[in-house]
Design an enzyme around this catalytic site. Structure first.
Site, PDB file in Angstrom:
ATOM      1  N   ASP A 153       0.835  -1.204   0.000  1.00 52.88           N
ATOM      2  CA  ASP A 153       0.000   0.000   0.000  1.00 52.88           C
ATOM      3  C   ASP A 153       0.866   1.248   0.000  1.00 52.88           C
ATOM      4  O   ASP A 153       0.567   2.244  -0.657  1.00 52.88           O
ATOM      5  CB  ASP A 153      -0.903   0.017   1.244  1.00 52.88           C
ATOM      6  CG  ASP A 153      -2.007  -1.012   1.139  1.00 52.88           C
ATOM      7  OD1 ASP A 153      -2.067  -1.704   0.097  1.00 52.88           O
ATOM      8  OD2 ASP A 153      -2.792  -1.126   2.104  1.00 52.88           O
ATOM      9  N   ALA A 154       1.973   1.174   0.759  1.00 55.94           N
ATOM     10  CA  ALA A 154       2.847   2.350   0.899  1.00 55.94           C
ATOM     11  C   ALA A 154       3.453   2.726  -0.450  1.00 55.94           C
ATOM     12  O   ALA A 154       3.491   3.895  -0.832  1.00 55.94           O
ATOM     13  CB  ALA A 154       3.949   2.067   1.911  1.00 55.94           C
ATOM     14  N   ASP A 198       0.779   4.256  -2.596  1.00 50.66           N
ATOM     15  CA  ASP A 198       0.503   5.639  -2.187  1.00 50.66           C
ATOM     16  C   ASP A 198       1.613   6.577  -2.639  1.00 50.66           C
ATOM     17  O   ASP A 198       1.358   7.726  -3.018  1.00 50.66           O
ATOM     18  CB  ASP A 198       0.343   5.715  -0.662  1.00 50.66           C
ATOM     19  CG  ASP A 198      -0.942   5.034  -0.211  1.00 50.66           C
ATOM     20  OD1 ASP A 198      -1.829   4.839  -1.070  1.00 50.66           O
ATOM     21  OD2 ASP A 198      -1.049   4.696   0.988  1.00 50.66           O
ATOM     22  N   SER A 233     -34.419  -7.659 -15.739  1.00 49.39           N
ATOM     23  CA  SER A 233     -34.195  -8.462 -14.536  1.00 49.39           C
ATOM     24  C   SER A 233     -34.198  -9.928 -14.947  1.00 49.39           C
ATOM     25  O   SER A 233     -34.282 -10.249 -16.129  1.00 49.39           O
ATOM     26  CB  SER A 233     -35.259  -8.164 -13.495  1.00 49.39           C
ATOM     27  OG  SER A 233     -36.505  -8.442 -14.040  1.00 49.39           O
ATOM     28  N   LEU A 234     -34.106 -10.814 -13.966  1.00 54.11           N
ATOM     29  CA  LEU A 234     -34.030 -12.246 -14.260  1.00 54.11           C
ATOM     30  C   LEU A 234     -35.272 -12.939 -13.733  1.00 54.11           C
ATOM     31  O   LEU A 234     -35.835 -12.528 -12.714  1.00 54.11           O
ATOM     32  CB  LEU A 234     -32.804 -12.861 -13.575  1.00 54.11           C
ATOM     33  CG  LEU A 234     -31.436 -12.425 -14.083  1.00 54.11           C
ATOM     34  CD1 LEU A 234     -30.352 -12.832 -13.097  1.00 54.11           C
ATOM     35  CD2 LEU A 234     -31.159 -13.051 -15.438  1.00 54.11           C
ATOM     36  N   GLU A 294     -23.041 -18.711 -12.734  1.00 53.76           N
ATOM     37  CA  GLU A 294     -22.344 -17.650 -11.994  1.00 53.76           C
ATOM     38  C   GLU A 294     -22.988 -17.469 -10.627  1.00 53.76           C
ATOM     39  O   GLU A 294     -24.134 -17.856 -10.424  1.00 53.76           O
ATOM     40  CB  GLU A 294     -22.477 -16.302 -12.742  1.00 53.76           C
ATOM     41  CG  GLU A 294     -21.807 -16.277 -14.074  1.00 53.76           C
ATOM     42  CD  GLU A 294     -22.237 -15.070 -14.924  1.00 53.76           C
ATOM     43  OE1 GLU A 294     -22.831 -14.114 -14.387  1.00 53.76           O
ATOM     44  OE2 GLU A 294     -21.983 -15.124 -16.136  1.00 53.76           O
ATOM     45  N   LYS A 332     -24.948 -15.248  -7.992  1.00 56.63           N
ATOM     46  CA  LYS A 332     -25.814 -14.067  -8.056  1.00 56.63           C
ATOM     47  C   LYS A 332     -25.356 -13.128  -6.951  1.00 56.63           C
ATOM     48  O   LYS A 332     -25.644 -13.344  -5.768  1.00 56.63           O
ATOM     49  CB  LYS A 332     -27.282 -14.458  -7.879  1.00 56.63           C
ATOM     50  CG  LYS A 332     -28.214 -13.288  -8.130  1.00 56.63           C
ATOM     51  CD  LYS A 332     -29.647 -13.760  -8.256  1.00 56.63           C
ATOM     52  CE  LYS A 332     -30.582 -12.656  -8.709  1.00 56.63           C
ATOM     53  NZ  LYS A 332     -30.477 -11.413  -7.962  1.00 56.63           N
ATOM     54  N   ARG A 383     -29.537   0.989 -12.237  1.00 56.23           N
ATOM     55  CA  ARG A 383     -30.512   0.307 -13.075  1.00 56.23           C
ATOM     56  C   ARG A 383     -31.828   1.080 -13.126  1.00 56.23           C
ATOM     57  O   ARG A 383     -32.477   1.127 -14.163  1.00 56.23           O
ATOM     58  CB  ARG A 383     -30.738  -1.101 -12.520  1.00 56.23           C
ATOM     59  CG  ARG A 383     -31.790  -1.872 -13.215  1.00 56.23           C
ATOM     60  CD  ARG A 383     -31.735  -3.343 -12.829  1.00 56.23           C
ATOM     61  NE  ARG A 383     -32.840  -4.044 -13.445  1.00 56.23           N
ATOM     62  CZ  ARG A 383     -34.020  -4.223 -12.887  1.00 56.23           C
ATOM     63  NH1 ARG A 383     -34.237  -3.745 -11.679  1.00 56.23           N
ATOM     64  NH2 ARG A 383     -34.984  -4.845 -13.502  1.00 56.23           N
ATOM     65  N   GLU A 427     -22.242  -5.635 -10.857  1.00 51.76           N
ATOM     66  CA  GLU A 427     -22.775  -5.413  -9.522  1.00 51.76           C
ATOM     67  C   GLU A 427     -21.754  -4.652  -8.675  1.00 51.76           C
ATOM     68  O   GLU A 427     -20.563  -4.978  -8.702  1.00 51.76           O
ATOM     69  CB  GLU A 427     -23.065  -6.793  -8.896  1.00 51.76           C
ATOM     70  CG  GLU A 427     -24.102  -6.806  -7.837  1.00 51.76           C
ATOM     71  CD  GLU A 427     -25.545  -6.859  -8.376  1.00 51.76           C
ATOM     72  OE1 GLU A 427     -25.781  -6.674  -9.587  1.00 51.76           O
ATOM     73  OE2 GLU A 427     -26.437  -7.075  -7.540  1.00 51.76           O
ATOM     74  N   TYR A 469     -18.005  -5.830  -9.936  1.00 53.89           N
ATOM     75  CA  TYR A 469     -17.753  -7.059 -10.688  1.00 53.89           C
ATOM     76  C   TYR A 469     -18.697  -7.104 -11.881  1.00 53.89           C
ATOM     77  O   TYR A 469     -19.910  -6.989 -11.714  1.00 53.89           O
ATOM     78  CB  TYR A 469     -18.004  -8.293  -9.825  1.00 53.89           C
ATOM     79  CG  TYR A 469     -16.998  -8.469  -8.724  1.00 53.89           C
ATOM     80  CD1 TYR A 469     -15.704  -8.894  -9.010  1.00 53.89           C
ATOM     81  CD2 TYR A 469     -17.339  -8.213  -7.394  1.00 53.89           C
ATOM     82  CE1 TYR A 469     -14.763  -9.055  -8.002  1.00 53.89           C
ATOM     83  CE2 TYR A 469     -16.409  -8.372  -6.374  1.00 53.89           C
ATOM     84  CZ  TYR A 469     -15.129  -8.790  -6.686  1.00 53.89           C
ATOM     85  OH  TYR A 469     -14.202  -8.949  -5.689  1.00 53.89           O
ATOM     86  N   LYS A 525     -26.886 -19.031 -17.398  1.00 53.93           N
ATOM     87  CA  LYS A 525     -27.054 -18.354 -18.691  1.00 53.93           C
ATOM     88  C   LYS A 525     -26.651 -19.309 -19.801  1.00 53.93           C
ATOM     89  O   LYS A 525     -25.576 -19.913 -19.708  1.00 53.93           O
ATOM     90  CB  LYS A 525     -26.154 -17.116 -18.751  1.00 53.93           C
ATOM     91  CG  LYS A 525     -26.445 -16.108 -17.661  1.00 53.93           C
ATOM     92  CD  LYS A 525     -25.393 -15.027 -17.591  1.00 53.93           C
ATOM     93  CE  LYS A 525     -25.721 -14.074 -16.453  1.00 53.93           C
ATOM     94  NZ  LYS A 525     -24.677 -13.076 -16.238  1.00 53.93           N
ATOM     95  N   CYS A 585     -29.025 -15.510  37.331  1.00 56.71           N
ATOM     96  CA  CYS A 585     -29.919 -15.906  38.407  1.00 56.71           C
ATOM     97  C   CYS A 585     -29.038 -16.479  39.507  1.00 56.71           C
ATOM     98  O   CYS A 585     -28.146 -17.290  39.244  1.00 56.71           O
ATOM     99  CB  CYS A 585     -30.895 -16.963  37.893  1.00 56.71           C
ATOM    100  SG  CYS A 585     -31.618 -17.967  39.207  1.00 56.71           S
ATOM    101  N   CYS A 600     -32.677 -23.492  41.259  1.00 57.44           N
ATOM    102  CA  CYS A 600     -33.476 -22.979  40.132  1.00 57.44           C
ATOM    103  C   CYS A 600     -33.762 -24.119  39.155  1.00 57.44           C
ATOM    104  O   CYS A 600     -32.848 -24.730  38.621  1.00 57.44           O
ATOM    105  CB  CYS A 600     -32.707 -21.866  39.430  1.00 57.44           C
ATOM    106  SG  CYS A 600     -33.530 -21.257  37.948  1.00 57.44           S
TER     107      CYS A 600
HETATM  108  S1  IVH Z   1     -27.379 -11.115 -15.397  1.00 58.24           S
HETATM  109  C1  IVH Z   1     -30.644  -9.669 -18.305  1.00 58.24           C
HETATM  110  N1  IVH Z   1     -25.693 -12.090 -13.662  1.00 58.24           N
HETATM  111  O1  IVH Z   1     -29.552  -9.824 -10.388  1.00 58.24           O
HETATM  112  C2  IVH Z   1     -30.339  -9.748 -16.866  1.00 58.24           C
HETATM  113  N2  IVH Z   1     -27.343 -10.570 -12.883  1.00 58.24           N
HETATM  114  O2  IVH Z   1     -32.480 -10.211 -10.803  1.00 58.24           O
HETATM  115  C3  IVH Z   1     -28.930  -9.412 -16.611  1.00 58.24           C
HETATM  116  N3  IVH Z   1     -27.194 -10.061 -10.506  1.00 58.24           N
HETATM  117  O3  IVH Z   1     -30.315  -6.727 -11.838  1.00 58.24           O
HETATM  118  C4  IVH Z   1     -28.509  -9.800 -15.272  1.00 58.24           C
HETATM  119  N4  IVH Z   1     -25.430 -11.322 -10.095  1.00 58.24           N
HETATM  120  O4  IVH Z   1     -28.283  -6.849 -10.343  1.00 58.24           O
HETATM  121  C5  IVH Z   1     -26.746 -11.285 -13.852  1.00 58.24           C
HETATM  122  N5  IVH Z   1     -24.087 -12.980 -12.258  1.00 58.24           N
HETATM  123  C6  IVH Z   1     -25.144 -12.193 -12.445  1.00 58.24           C
HETATM  124  C7  IVH Z   1     -25.720 -11.451 -11.400  1.00 58.24           C
HETATM  125  C8  IVH Z   1     -26.834 -10.651 -11.656  1.00 58.24           C
HETATM  126  C9  IVH Z   1     -26.313 -10.476  -9.581  1.00 58.24           C
HETATM  127  C10 IVH Z   1     -28.323  -9.171 -10.228  1.00 58.24           C
HETATM  128  C11 IVH Z   1     -28.390  -7.980 -11.160  1.00 58.24           C
HETATM  129  C12 IVH Z   1     -29.741  -8.000 -11.776  1.00 58.24           C
HETATM  130  C13 IVH Z   1     -30.490  -8.883 -10.856  1.00 58.24           C
HETATM  131  C14 IVH Z   1     -31.585  -9.576 -11.646  1.00 58.24           C
END
Ligand code: IVH
Length: 678
Positions: free
Chosen positions: A35-36, A39, A84-85, A122, A124, A145, A181, A231, A298, A434, A440
């Protein structure tokens, strides 16, 4: 270094070096400088830029906290919506998903009859989704988002994350949006909360809330002070002549651009591959240094993804397979107290039933009075309840915004609810007790439940309910009384058949010759856990010798300190306890004496403390731990400065990171065997 072109060159060099160190640290997970040193490079750059302001550019690492605080976030519309998923909780939903995908791909001729679908699996990640836009390799915009179509502009805040490159590594496309994320690691979260408390500020409830609060700051310097990480798991708009063919390759490509990519991903095949990954990730979950709330599957082929397309707001080619939530909110109805084996009074939260961590929770421990005050919990509050793995459910924090006007404080009672004796709390101690001792009934019940437990006398069939009945009726006052129970008496009790009664009597008979260590542990002497009980047994060899030991004899045992020694001596000086021991002997309980006390040179590991993590090639962690203990070593559960060695197997997680941070030596199973002379 006065020549302007040389200065400009050095500034460029410093940009590159600092970016490379960020990459090594956040992407490759292999830092090469201290770290030093890091910096010092940053300081050198700052000084040069101060002297030569025309050399300051927006992608200089000194410009991460550039922007002034703003009054509000601007809105950003997403060129490619952030979807979303679809969620699944049960295995049959995963089967249905795979079948749907497979049928569609078969129909389109993208799969042969015998083929299984290949997926990228992957974690989540449990943080916040963001979209980061790079034009000509430079970070130009970052957005939340939001509702998927419109998010908030958080560019100034995202720029402060060191894991996010301000400039991509070459060769980069003209335009790319990287999605992923933002989260806070567990270890960073703990440190952050320690700092919050030191500064007199409120600790955060969990890493996700801390990350959310830190990201939505109107003052980027506040965000900069928080340990946020990014990530990537996907992308939005992109200009690229030839894209890779699979999702996995695409993520590898993002990594090459210098962006940290979702860790722990794996290519798997068919339903079995999906479920195996879910189970594997689930069991590895406690070892991870970040929180996940499930896994994501996926379809790996990008061509297949395109064919499958989208339904309403989620892709048809992906599925989130979630774990039961580990945190939920519910109402705190009341706080009662529970009396433990040693008289310790524990406040227990009575909750409106809530499904969390896979079970319905109605009670949760609050540990002690100070904890209730520290967490600012009032009866009537809506509270966050957490149950992770097999851990006892606990109340994490109240939600202050939902506090009703009539919420009231918890008051520690002054009398034991079980026996009416005074409750006392010695100064400097966190625990109120107690003072009724074995008068007791609660303490008596708990003492016997402890004595028959698995690691003590291990008497099968003598469960809590049965012990409660026996104590409450007055038939059993001490452990010794258990051994006089008859089949006839037992079978007259509620819910006891003749067969179960006989089983209990058999189990009691079989437990009459415990090892000395187990018997000492079963006695429930304060401060004497399993390890200390074994140490006493090994050192003294017989019950008689332990019971006659003077303070000095006790203090001569390694790891027996003054509190333990005093407690052991006090136990055997107490006439009531001696009577219980005599009764035990007279009903036929006779501990096996230890053969010969081991000499210290038979204990090669006696000066060392070990922590075990990950999967070892041959031994289970339990086996390894037994070998270490047999050789005099200590095994603890978390890595600290006192740890001598971390024994790491595959899939080692946060403990390994911690060991590296603290410079604790890391060894493998082979090294351990050598140390054991095996
Ligand atoms: S793919 C088309 N991969 O889960 C959808 N999402 O419920 C693209 N999330 O809004 C998302 N880890 O914030 C994807 N490995 C991952 C993820 C991930 C977390 C979150 C993400 C998304 C939400 C969907």
């Amino acid at each position: 270094m006065s020549e302007p072109s040389k200065v400009a060159q050095r500034v460029q060099e410093l940009h590159q070096q600092i970016a490379q160190h960020n990459y090594n640290y956040y992407v490759a997970d292999a830092p090469t400088v201290s770290d030093a040193k890091y910096d010092a490079l940053l300081r050198e750059l700052e000084e040069l830029e101060q002297q030569y302001p025309h050399l300051v550019s927006s992608d200089s690492p000194t410009q991460r906290v550039g922007a002034q605080p703003s009054n509000a976030f601007q809105s950003v519309s997403h060129g490619v919506p952030m979807l979303s998923l679809s969620n699944a909780f049960a295995e049959d939903e995963v089967q249905a998903f795979d079948k749907r995908v497979r049928d569609l791909l078969l129909g389109a001729g993208m799969l042969n009859n015998t083929d299984e679908v290949v997926y990228q699996a992957e974690y989540k990640l449990d943080g916040l989704a963001v979209n980061i836009r790079y034009e000509n390799g430079s970070l130009v915009q970052a957005a939340t988002r939001g509702d998927g179509r419109t998010g908030e502009d958080i560019t100034a805040n995202i720029r402060t994350l060191r894991s996010v490159p301000l400039k991509l590594q070459e060769p980069y496309p003209d335009l790319i949006e990287i999605r992923g994320e933002v989260l806070i690691n567990r270890s960073d979260f703990e440190q952050l909360n320690e700092q919050q408390v030191k500064r007199g500020e409120k600790p955060f409830v969990n890493p996700r809330n801390a990350a959310a609060g830190s990201l939505r700051q109107l003052e980027p310097s506040v965000t900069a002070s928080r340990p946020l990480r990014f990530y990537a798991y996907g992308w939005g708009q992109i200009s690229h002549a030839t894209l890779p063919q699979t999702h996995a390759q695409m993520l590898d490509y993002l990594s090459k651009l210098g962006v940290p990519v979702s860790p722990g991903r794996k290519i798997v095949t068919g339903v079995k591959g999906l479920i195996d990954f879910y189970n594997y990730a689930g069991s590895n979950r406690p070892n991870l240094n970040f929180e996940i709330d499930g896994v994501v599957y996926k379809v790996n082929s990008l061509a297949a993804q395109e064919l499958l397309g989208y339904v309403s707001r989620a892709p048809r080619f992906a599925l989130a397979h979630k774990y039961p939530a580990q945190e939920e909110t519910t109402l705190l109805l009341d706080i009662n107290v529970q009396v433990g084996r040693t008289g310790a009074i524990t406040p227990v939260a009575r909750l409106e039933p809530v499904f969390v961590g896979g079970v319905t929770v109605t009670n949760a421990t609050l540990h002690n009075e100070d904890e209730v005050i520290r967490k600012n919990i009032l009866i009537g509050d809506t509270v966050v309840v957490r149950r992770a793995g097999d851990v006892i459910p606990e109340v994490v924090a109240p939600i202050i915004d939902l506090r009703p006007k009539n919420a009231r404080k918890f008051i520690m009672p002054s009398r034991c609810p079980e026996c009416g004796s005074a409750i006392e709390r010695p100064e400097d101690e966190a625990v109120a007790r107690c003072t009724g001792g074995l008068f007791c009934p609660a303490q008596r019940r708990q003492t016997i439940i402890h004595a028959v437990s698995r690691k003590a006398l291990n008497i099968d069939g003598l469960g809590e309910k049965l012990v409660n009945q026996l104590v409450d009726s007055g038939r059993v006052k001490t452990v010794a009384d258990l051994f006089t129970l008859t089949v006839l008496e037992l079978s007259a009790l509620e819910r006891m058949g003749k067969k179960s009664a006989q089983n209990v009597v058999n189990a009691l008979e079989a437990a009459k010759n415990p090892t000395l260590g187990r018997l000492l542990y079963a006695l429930g002497i304060r401060h004497v856990g399993e390890t200390t009980a074994q140490a006493l047994a090994t050192h003294f060899g017989s019950l008689e010798a332990v019971s006659k030991a003077e303070l000095d004899d006790l203090l001569a045992i390694p790891d027996v300190g003054p509190a333990v020694a005093a407690s052991v001596a006090r136990f055997f000086a107490e006439p009531h306890n001696c009577e219980v021991l005599e009764n035990l002997l007279s009903v036929g309980v006779k501990p096996q004496n230890e053969e010969k006390p081991l000499r210290s040179n038979d204990l090669p590991l006696r000066d060392y403390t070990f922590v075990l993590t990950g999967t070892l090639p041959n031994w289970s962690r339990d086996e390894a731990s037994q070998h270490i203990k047999a050789a005099g070593g200590k095994v603890t559960s978390s890595v600290s400065r006192k740890t001598s060695f971390l024994v790491a197997g595959s899939e080692a997680g946060s403990k390994l990171t911690r060991a590296h941070e603290l410079n604790v030596q890391v060894i493998n199973e082979d090294d351990l065997r050598k140390m054991l002379g095996m």
